[in-house]
Design an enzyme around this catalytic site. Sequence first.
Site, PDB file in Angstrom:
ATOM      1  CG  HIS A 113      36.359 -40.315 -28.235  1.00 60.27           C
ATOM      2  ND1 HIS A 113      37.004 -39.407 -27.437  1.00 60.27           N
ATOM      3  CD2 HIS A 113      35.838 -41.252 -27.408  1.00 60.27           C
ATOM      4  CE1 HIS A 113      36.862 -39.776 -26.172  1.00 60.27           C
ATOM      5  NE2 HIS A 113      36.158 -40.889 -26.123  1.00 60.27           N
TER       6      HIS A 113
ATOM      7  CE  LYS B 299      31.629 -27.957 -20.527  1.00 56.23           C
ATOM      8  NZ  LYS B 299      30.468 -27.532 -21.312  1.00 56.23           N
TER       9      LYS B 299
END
Lengths: 278, 181
Positions: free
Chosen positions: B38, B103
């Site tokens: 990222h 999650k």
Amino acid sequence: MRIIKAETIHDAVVDLVLTAARYLPDDVKQAIADARENESSESAREVLGQLLENADLAAESGLPLCQDTGVGVFFVEMGDQVHVEGNLPEIINKAMVEGYEKGLLRKSLCHPLTRVNTRDNSPAVVHVDIVPGDKIKIKHMAKGGGSENMSRCTMLTPAQGWEGIKDFVIRRMAEAGPNPCPPTVIGVGIGGTFDLAPALAKKALFRPLSEPNPDPELAAMEEELLAEINKLGIGPMGLGGNTTSLGVKIEMRPCHIASLPLAVNVQCHSSRIKEVEI
Amino acid sequence: MATYELTAPLKDEDVKQLKAGDVVKLTGTIYTARDAAHKRLCDMLDNGEELPFELEGAVIYYVGPSPAPEGRPIGSAGPTTSYRMDTYAPRLHSLGVKATIGKGKRNADVCKAMEEHTGVYFGATGGAGALLSQCIDEAEVIAFDDLGPEAIRKLTVTNFPLLVVNDSHGNEQYAKPNYEF
């Protein structure tokens, strides 16, 4: 003095690493199965069922239980009548590297700032305690990053006492919510020094779920904390339910008259621990 | 709560119909990216460089898989905790990313970006990496090979089991802890 060859330690550690990554300990599997029976929420039962299915699949296929095969953590209890031929932490690290390569386990360690991967999962974290005897016990934990990130330590004042400990632990788990892959196992280290409390918390996680603290007072505190954490209702993977944690384990030792060090080490449901005695 | 079978890349209408708590079986092409990837993607955007995959409609899976055994496309491949990507997610949603898979909780900025740009956050079961890998048919490293487990992989998935945690209407499925902060 009993002499143990480096090779003996090496082979035992490779085996520990491979076994821990692939086989969920029986007591953890049983606790998840029991939790599934006790859950009324459909999503909780679904998640816990997936975890049991995942454990069976990992054992059959040789795939690791979780892609995060963790930092290789080792607690060694070394008898004072034992001499190991070689440098023990180096032998353990080399064996850990071999196990991670052989078992197709993920290499998850990197430089803290450049984030360049060390490529072989080294270095292992090795704690050594000298104990009486002529045996050597090696306890291994494959410690995942997601739950480790939810761990905290603090220095309470003596006046805060048990109430302060309870508040800190429960607040921590409420804040962590779904992040550490509940149902979790919680290691709590009380006392020692700033550096020792977290080590106690981690050491506590090695105690089997079925074994309460041998001190009845501490065992009662473990039960109380577990009940309070489960009242949070976070549930498996945070989707709600009765099972937020499978167990709380406390290790305690004396501390300075000015201090009350406290550490909470959070372990995900994939509590991968395995030990060997040589 | 409904069950949907969707094909990635996703369109606005795929995402709009989803409500927190819905189950989705996802088939198609998705991309893996976690922390280090990222950072690099956003550095590339800052420098005006072309990204290694098309963001429009993309589904990003926060995962760093374990190595593939012989005869399998990938090793264990369950979700990692998502909040660490909250720094980057709003920007990627604004550039066309439709969904992320992970999650754990997302922050308010990410939820707002999903409302503004019709995005969705899916939860997959953490710690079920062996099981989830069975829904992955193909995996190919397409960028940042040097990052090892953090490299960007193009995955082909079939009926990948997901739960809508945050929908594009501001709803969240996670249980609120019984605790007064």
